[in-house]
Design a protein around this motif. Structure first.
Motif, mmCIF file in Angstrom:
data_model
loop_
_atom_site.group_PDB
_atom_site.id
_atom_site.type_symbol
_atom_site.label_atom_id
_atom_site.label_comp_id
_atom_site.label_asym_id
_atom_site.label_seq_id
_atom_site.Cartn_x
_atom_site.Cartn_y
_atom_site.Cartn_z
ATOM 1 N N ALA A 115 -17.743 -92.346 21.439
ATOM 2 C CA ALA A 115 -16.650 -91.531 21.951
ATOM 3 C C ALA A 115 -15.477 -91.508 20.977
ATOM 4 O O ALA A 115 -14.830 -90.469 20.792
ATOM 5 N N VAL A 116 -15.202 -92.642 20.348
ATOM 6 C CA VAL A 116 -14.135 -92.681 19.345
ATOM 7 C C VAL A 116 -14.496 -91.796 18.152
ATOM 8 O O VAL A 116 -13.648 -91.082 17.602
ATOM 9 N N PRO A 169 -4.024 -89.245 12.448
ATOM 10 C CA PRO A 169 -2.938 -89.990 13.095
ATOM 11 C C PRO A 169 -3.351 -90.774 14.329
ATOM 12 O O PRO A 169 -2.549 -90.966 15.236
ATOM 13 N N TRP A 170 -4.615 -91.231 14.387
ATOM 14 C CA TRP A 170 -5.105 -91.905 15.585
ATOM 15 C C TRP A 170 -5.596 -93.306 15.231
ATOM 16 O O TRP A 170 -6.223 -93.531 14.195
ATOM 17 N N ARG A 171 -5.320 -94.234 16.115
ATOM 18 C CA ARG A 171 -5.955 -95.555 16.072
ATOM 19 C C ARG A 171 -6.334 -95.890 17.513
ATOM 20 O O ARG A 171 -5.584 -95.582 18.442
ATOM 21 N N PHE A 172 -7.485 -96.509 17.705
ATOM 22 C CA PHE A 172 -7.952 -96.839 19.058
ATOM 23 C C PHE A 172 -8.195 -98.342 19.146
ATOM 24 O O PHE A 172 -9.005 -98.902 18.391
ATOM 25 N N VAL A 213 -9.271 -98.865 26.672
ATOM 26 C CA VAL A 213 -9.059 -98.272 25.354
ATOM 27 C C VAL A 213 -7.598 -97.873 25.264
ATOM 28 O O VAL A 213 -7.076 -97.192 26.157
ATOM 29 N N LEU A 214 -6.925 -98.311 24.190
ATOM 30 C CA LEU A 214 -5.537 -97.939 23.972
ATOM 31 C C LEU A 214 -5.450 -97.008 22.776
ATOM 32 O O LEU A 214 -5.636 -97.431 21.627
ATOM 33 N N PRO A 215 -5.188 -95.724 23.008
ATOM 34 C CA PRO A 215 -4.971 -94.818 21.881
ATOM 35 C C PRO A 215 -3.564 -95.033 21.320
ATOM 36 O O PRO A 215 -2.595 -95.156 22.073
ATOM 37 N N GLY A 225 -3.288 -86.105 21.705
ATOM 38 C CA GLY A 225 -3.778 -85.586 22.980
ATOM 39 C C GLY A 225 -5.140 -84.946 22.834
ATOM 40 O O GLY A 225 -6.029 -85.134 23.680
ATOM 41 N N ALA A 226 -5.325 -84.188 21.743
ATOM 42 C CA ALA A 226 -6.632 -83.573 21.492
ATOM 43 C C ALA A 226 -7.696 -84.637 21.272
ATOM 44 O O ALA A 226 -8.834 -84.524 21.750
ATOM 45 N N ALA A 227 -7.336 -85.702 20.559
ATOM 46 C CA ALA A 227 -8.292 -86.775 20.296
ATOM 47 C C ALA A 227 -8.688 -87.488 21.582
ATOM 48 O O ALA A 227 -9.866 -87.800 21.814
ATOM 49 N N VAL A 228 -7.713 -87.734 22.445
ATOM 50 C CA VAL A 228 -8.004 -88.421 23.703
ATOM 51 C C VAL A 228 -8.903 -87.555 24.581
ATOM 52 O O VAL A 228 -9.828 -88.056 25.230
ATOM 53 N N GLN A 229 -8.660 -86.244 24.607
ATOM 54 C CA GLN A 229 -9.537 -85.365 25.385
ATOM 55 C C GLN A 229 -10.966 -85.440 24.872
ATOM 56 O O GLN A 229 -11.918 -85.516 25.660
ATOM 57 N N ASN A 230 -11.147 -85.412 23.562
ATOM 58 C CA ASN A 230 -12.495 -85.583 23.002
ATOM 59 C C ASN A 230 -13.119 -86.887 23.481
ATOM 60 O O ASN A 230 -14.302 -86.939 23.846
ATOM 61 N N LEU A 231 -12.335 -87.953 23.464
ATOM 62 C CA LEU A 231 -12.824 -89.262 23.892
ATOM 63 C C LEU A 231 -13.255 -89.234 25.350
ATOM 64 O O LEU A 231 -14.350 -89.699 25.707
ATOM 65 N N LEU A 232 -12.406 -88.673 26.221
ATOM 66 C CA LEU A 232 -12.696 -88.673 27.656
ATOM 67 C C LEU A 232 -13.928 -87.824 27.977
ATOM 68 O O LEU A 232 -14.761 -88.212 28.807
#
Length: 432
Positions: free
Chosen positions: A262-263, A277-280, A332-334, A362-369
């Motif tokens: 998912a990440v 700009p993302w770290r999980f 998971v903490l984005p 926000g786009a990255a989190v939607q992909n993850l979910l």
């Protein structure tokens, strides 16, 4: 082993009209023996049963026979039809029919096979099996082949599981689609354009059963077992629809590999200036989750008392919302990082720059979910870490420039989600 198998075309059948006694016509044209297997094209069964209908618009006829669209590419559709078959155009056939008409599949192909078998036995005294066929395309393979859509007098599957092969290895997965093999074999002598809609397979009497059997139902894979139930774009839309906020989870552990997949999907999201700009942060251990949530709870309680002046009862009600995180088996903490952002001297452009990066996470989190939903996991994205970022960074020993953007609870849903009404696009769209 059989000494040999014969494939015999049945010739001399007339053009089939509605109401025709198909069993009598086949019994007259074919020299049948006990143990023969009749392979019959569904088209002549449909004609005999009066399934030729007037339809100037074939697409409307397909719509009427469709219960679920599996995949659509341009004008081509793969659908599940009323008989539970997944096939092109719901089996609606406009070939070899008069202009303005289409031919639908038999209403109950298994019932048609049973009736045809009984009629032939009544007229000839022969015990035969009947397979009614139609032409299918197949995933991953070019070309068409006939498969069984109705059957009587044989087991449509041959389960080899538990048997031993010639090297002494136990078979654990092999289940042969016998009826489909017979359908394809019969089509070698029936043909698509020769006007030979019936064939006899002889030499496999061991497959013919006294009882009619369960028909072709066992050939149809259950939805729960179908890994390829949807086309690509349809699967994506389905996963988006399946993504629901889940607040109650089972105790089943979460597969870390699924979260990493998912990440991997999350970090394909668009971002400004070709940045990432993302770290999980994956909080996998129960100890780390407890330490984090205890520290966050203390920070929240302090702020609500000292900054907002709330009493203890109100504080307790507000902080109880964090139970969804505490009861989840995985967090998971984005985090947002501003690496690669532009340094603008004026506040207006600096604010816009941060907003661009915030949209990207926000786009990255939607992909993850969405990907987690496709893996069968529920999730809840809550904002609590954004109100105590320093506490989160200190507890998890994160770099100072990692900005926690909420927390995502992950786990197997404890209950099925409530039905959600369709939400059309129009109320949210403005066209200029």
């Amino acid at each position: 082993m059989s000494a040999g198998v014969e494939l015999l075309p049945v010739t001399g059948l007339p053009e089939i009209e509605a109401g025709a006694d198909l069993g009598a016509l086949i019994a007259k044209a074919a020299d049948l023996t006990d143990g023969d297997i009749l392979v019959v094209t569904s088209k002549i069964v449909s004609k005999a049963e009066g399934r030729l209908v007037h339809a100037a618009d074939r697409e409307a006829a397909i719509d009427a026979e469709t219960v679920r669209v599996v995949a659509r590419r341009g004008g081509a559709r793969i659908v599940e039809n009323r008989q539970g078959l997944v096939m092109a155009a719901a089996g609606v056939d406009a070939s070899n029919t008069a202009a303005g008409t289409v031919l639908l599949l038999p209403v109950d192909p298994d019932g048609s096979a049973r009736a045809l078998r009984a009629r032939i036995q009544e007229l000839t005294g022969r015990q035969v099996a009947v397979v009614i066929t139609d032409t299918f395309g197949r995933p991953w393979r070019n070309g068409l082949t006939d498969v069984a859509i109705g059957a009587a007098g044989l087991s449509v599957l041959d389960d080899h599981r538990g048997r031993v092969d010639s090297h002494g290895n136990e078979l654990t997965l092999t289940v042969t689609a016998t009826a489909d093999e017979l359908a394809a074999a019969g089509d070698l002598v029936k043909g698509k354009t020769t006007g030979t809609p019936v064939a006899v397979v002889r030499g496999l009497a061991r497959l013919v059963t006294e009882a009619d059997g369960d028909g072709t139902g066992p050939l149809i894979r259950r939805a729960a077992d179908d890994m390829f139930r949807l086309g690509t774009s349809e699967a994506l839309r389905e996963a988006v629809t399946l993504r629901r906020t889940v607040r109650a989870f089972t105790e089943d552990p979460v597969d870390p590999a699924a979260v990493r997949r998912a990440v991997a999907a999350a970090v394909t999201a668009p971002a400004p200036h070709h940045t990432t700009p993302w770290r999980f942060v994956l909080v996998e251990s129960a100890r780390a989750r407890t330490e984090l949530l205890d520290a966050m709870l203390a920070a929240w309680q302090r702020d609500l008392r000292e900054l907002d002046g709330w009493d203890e009862a109100k504080v307790a009600r507000r902080t109880a919302r964090g139970d969804v995180l505490r009861n989840a088996p995985y967090l998971v903490l984005p985090c947002l990082v501003m690496d690669g952002s532009h340094d603008y001297p004026d506040a207006r452009r600096a604010t816009a720059e941060r907003e661009m990066f915030t949209v990207a996470i926000g786009a990255a989190v939607q992909n993850l979910l969405v990907t987690l939903a496709g893996e069968g996991y529920g999730s809840a994205w809550v904002s609590s870490t954004m109100f105590c970022r320093d506490t989160v960074r200190a507890t998890l020993d994160l770099p100072a420039d990692w900005d926690p953007m909420g927390a995502i609870a992950v786990g197997r849903p404890a209950e099925a989600p409530r039905p959600r009404p369709d939400r059309p696009a129009d109320p949210f769209v403005t066209v200029r």
